[in-house]
Design a protein around this motif. Structure first.
Motif, PDB file in Angstrom:
ATOM      1  N   ASP A 174       1.289  -1.007   0.022  1.00 26.12           N
ATOM      2  CA  ASP A 174      -0.283  -0.094  -0.399  1.00 26.12           C
ATOM      3  C   ASP A 174       0.673   1.402   0.104  1.00 26.12           C
ATOM      4  O   ASP A 174       1.522   1.735   0.871  1.00 26.12           O
ATOM      5  N   TYR A 175       1.143   1.990  -1.225  1.00 28.53           N
ATOM      6  CA  TYR A 175       1.603   3.517  -1.091  1.00 28.53           C
ATOM      7  C   TYR A 175       1.491   4.412  -0.283  1.00 28.53           C
ATOM      8  O   TYR A 175       2.427   5.451   0.385  1.00 28.53           O
ATOM      9  N   ASN A 176       0.213   4.361   0.397  1.00 24.16           N
ATOM     10  CA  ASN A 176      -0.218   4.963   0.923  1.00 24.16           C
ATOM     11  C   ASN A 176      -0.175   4.931   2.124  1.00 24.16           C
ATOM     12  O   ASN A 176      -0.188   5.726   3.694  1.00 24.16           O
ATOM     13  N   ASP A 220       3.010   4.816   4.126  1.00 27.26           N
ATOM     14  CA  ASP A 220       4.105   5.896   4.480  1.00 27.26           C
ATOM     15  C   ASP A 220       4.437   6.498   3.225  1.00 27.26           C
ATOM     16  O   ASP A 220       4.312   6.142   2.487  1.00 27.26           O
ATOM     17  N   PRO A 221       4.343   8.092   3.700  1.00 25.27           N
ATOM     18  CA  PRO A 221       5.450   8.707   2.478  1.00 25.27           C
ATOM     19  C   PRO A 221       6.187   8.457   1.905  1.00 25.27           C
ATOM     20  O   PRO A 221       6.664   8.286   0.684  1.00 25.27           O
ATOM     21  N   SER A 222       6.817   7.648   2.461  1.00 25.80           N
ATOM     22  CA  SER A 222       8.629   7.606   2.156  1.00 25.80           C
ATOM     23  C   SER A 222       8.500   6.354   0.612  1.00 25.80           C
ATOM     24  O   SER A 222       8.882   6.190   0.099  1.00 25.80           O
ATOM     25  N   PHE A 223       7.192   5.888   1.093  1.00 22.60           N
ATOM     26  CA  PHE A 223       6.541   4.846  -0.352  1.00 22.60           C
ATOM     27  C   PHE A 223       6.409   5.144  -1.107  1.00 22.60           C
ATOM     28  O   PHE A 223       6.042   4.290  -2.450  1.00 22.60           O
ATOM     29  N   ALA A 224       6.364   6.348  -1.777  1.00 23.66           N
ATOM     30  CA  ALA A 224       5.610   7.088  -2.655  1.00 23.66           C
ATOM     31  C   ALA A 224       7.157   6.681  -3.688  1.00 23.66           C
ATOM     32  O   ALA A 224       6.430   6.432  -5.314  1.00 23.66           O
ATOM     33  N   ASP A 225       8.148   6.297  -3.223  1.00 23.30           N
ATOM     34  CA  ASP A 225       9.211   6.351  -4.196  1.00 23.30           C
ATOM     35  C   ASP A 225       9.397   4.890  -4.527  1.00 23.30           C
ATOM     36  O   ASP A 225       9.811   4.854  -5.288  1.00 23.30           O
ATOM     37  N   ARG A 251       7.008   3.550  -5.629  1.00 20.14           N
ATOM     38  CA  ARG A 251       6.045   2.738  -6.920  1.00 20.14           C
ATOM     39  C   ARG A 251       6.634   2.470  -7.947  1.00 20.14           C
ATOM     40  O   ARG A 251       7.804   3.060  -8.636  1.00 20.14           O
TER      41      ARG A 251
END
Length: 205
Positions: free
Chosen positions: A59-61, A63-68, A70
């Motif tokens: 779930d990319y949402n 944690d904010p760091s997971f945006a990278d 994608r």
């Protein structure tokens, strides 16, 4: 070796879609074990996110760091939790996508001939005794099926690009555990004989 399906009974199986067939004469060409570290979010342990990343379910949402992360398609053969629990995502007969751009002993693309093991951790937190014990047991189990000759950190096969398993990984502790397990069970002596751990250091040294 050809009759072994690459799934170890000591590990909990959690299949990843991120793998493909090894080239050439594999699995007889599987000679390298690569040790990594990972935690998601960085420095947080016990979350489901590493397994979710390796299986395409993250779930990319969360944690904010997971945006990278994608679009990233990455996997490892094994993941060792802080308590020593071992999870396997890809058959060791197949090619997991863990090493990236890498080189060892003049050979590029280490994924082709390597088995990847991720330790739950980071470069700035010591690893747990249970992880070293599980890693030593896993190494011996793998060497009973594959002609592994060397163990390296990700930092050694991708210098300047990667730093894991990092300065707090205790290579000497790992070596001693390999030797101790062989001494405790003489039938395992041949399983570590000649295995070189980091930069060509043989087990006998």
């Amino acid at each position: 070796m050809s009759s072994f399906d690459g799934w170890l009974p000591l590990a909990e199986r959690y299949d990843s879609p991120y793998f493909d067939a090894r080239p050439g004469a594999a699995p007889d060409d599987i000679t390298l074990l690569v040790i990594h570290n990972i935690s998601l979010p960085l420095g947080q342990f016990g979350t489901p996110h590493v397994s979710d990343l390796f299986t395409g379910r993250i779930d990319y949402n969360a944690d904010p760091s997971f945006a990278d992360l994608r679009g990233l398609k990455v996997s490892s053969h094994f993941f060792i939790r802080r308590d020593g629990r071992v999870i396997q995502y890809v058959s060791a007969n197949d090619r997991a996508w863990h090493a990236g751009v890498s080189r060892f002993c003049g050979r590029e693309k280490c994924n082709d001939f390597a088995i990847g093991v991720e330790l739950e951790g980071s470069d700035v937190v010591p690893f747990e005794a249970a992880q070293y014990d599980a890693l030593a047991a896993l190494t011996i189990a793998l060497r009973q099926h594959y002609p592994l000759t060397d163990v390296q950190g990700h930092e050694h096969i991708a210098p300047g690009r990667k730093t894991d398993p990092g300065p707090l990984f205790d290579w000497e502790c790992y070596r001693k555990l390999l030797n101790q397990k062989a001494l405790d069970e003489p039938a395992l002596v041949s399983a570590i004989a000649g295995l070189r751990v980091v930069k060509g250091v043989p087990q006998s040294q």
